[in-house]
Design a protein around this motif. Sequence first.
Motif, mmCIF file in Angstrom:
data_model
loop_
_atom_site.group_PDB
_atom_site.id
_atom_site.type_symbol
_atom_site.label_atom_id
_atom_site.label_comp_id
_atom_site.label_asym_id
_atom_site.label_seq_id
_atom_site.Cartn_x
_atom_site.Cartn_y
_atom_site.Cartn_z
ATOM 1 N N ARG A 1 0.826 -1.324 -0.170
ATOM 2 C CA ARG A 1 0.009 -0.102 0.045
ATOM 3 C C ARG A 1 0.670 1.246 0.106
ATOM 4 O O ARG A 1 0.499 2.123 -0.633
ATOM 5 N N LEU B 1 -5.223 -5.174 -4.420
ATOM 6 C CA LEU B 1 -4.927 -3.976 -3.608
ATOM 7 C C LEU B 1 -5.059 -2.606 -4.504
ATOM 8 O O LEU B 1 -5.696 -1.911 -4.129
ATOM 9 N N LEU C 1 -7.856 0.378 -3.987
ATOM 10 C CA LEU C 1 -7.293 1.673 -3.481
ATOM 11 C C LEU C 1 -7.898 2.671 -4.971
ATOM 12 O O LEU C 1 -8.243 3.758 -4.366
ATOM 13 N N GLN D 1 -10.754 4.633 1.841
ATOM 14 C CA GLN D 1 -9.724 3.325 1.719
ATOM 15 C C GLN D 1 -9.627 2.683 3.039
ATOM 16 O O GLN D 1 -9.604 1.356 2.999
ATOM 17 N N ALA E 1 -1.860 -3.825 5.284
ATOM 18 C CA ALA E 1 -2.401 -2.334 4.672
ATOM 19 C C ALA E 1 -2.987 -1.557 5.391
ATOM 20 O O ALA E 1 -2.851 -0.307 5.304
#
Length: 343
Positions: A61, A160, A164, A173, A212
């Motif tokens: 992330r 991911l 996002l 998020q 994350a």
Amino acid sequence: MSAPAHRDNNFNILRFAAAALVVYGHMFPLMGLPGHRMFGTVSAHGLGLRILFLLSGYLIRRSWQRDPCATRYAARRALRIWPALIVLCLLTALVMGPLVSNLPWGEYISNPGAWKYIGKNILLWPEYGLPGVFAGNAYGPAVNGSLWSLPVEAALYIVLPVLLKILRGPKAQRIGLACAAAACCAARLACIVMPWHCPPALQAVHYFFIGALFSFPEVKPRLNTQWALAALLVLAALPAGELESELFSILLLPYAVFSFALPRHAAFARAFSKNDYSYGLYLYAFPVQQLLSPWLVAHNAGPRAGALLAFAVTLPLAVGSWHLIEKHAQRLAKKLTDRKQSI
């Protein structure tokens, strides 16, 4: 397994320790022995894998947050995973395989199984057997059982950023990642309660999303190493129930891991600050352990001594993998992404 943006942390030493835990934990089943349990029913290699996925979720992330360009991100991820993996597959199938197979050299090389092993594993479709290799081992003929986690992590590298990209803004998020983590945790716990067959991926993906979540800046001030030690003591005192072990691991392990990864004063920041041997250690350990396990069993060596020997043999391979392959691939990734940013 991306590198952190800065070195005021203990990420590399933690990743190395987690990979070493995987080596230690695997030695037990590879010698035909019950696994060593660390926290309740959590095995040593299971604990190492949880830590690796937690750190990976955090770092991926952060990597996307620093540079949310899909092409540059893909280049960084591909050059982190594939160069070392391709070399591993070639060495395993074309050097180790012919030497230890019970088939003659010509028959081994002409066997499509050897080439299928290379092709499928490079494509992240795990293939575990090579013709005539490790057929009599206590664990069975799997050449590298650790490879199952790579397609799982690669899939998360895609999921991911997509998540996002859809979720605009930090608040959205946080909510989205929390929902993803909760859903994966619920699926994992449901597999224990029902009980259902639990795919290996479900044993790890929730830790990636939890990791994350810990990458948001407001989390770091709440981390405390004293509370982290208390959390580890609670985990160590857990009863041997699988549900309790998994539930408390979900609740306490991430806090403990990131408290040690991101302390106010990172005592181990210089350890492996320029060199990351964890990926090579993870890749090469299993086949090395399979090579050693018949000799260890024949000589009545214990799994702890076996793990120490396997670590001593694997570490030079991991060091070579980093200095000869991974480090140069990382530099290439940096050059490519820097060039694309300047265009």
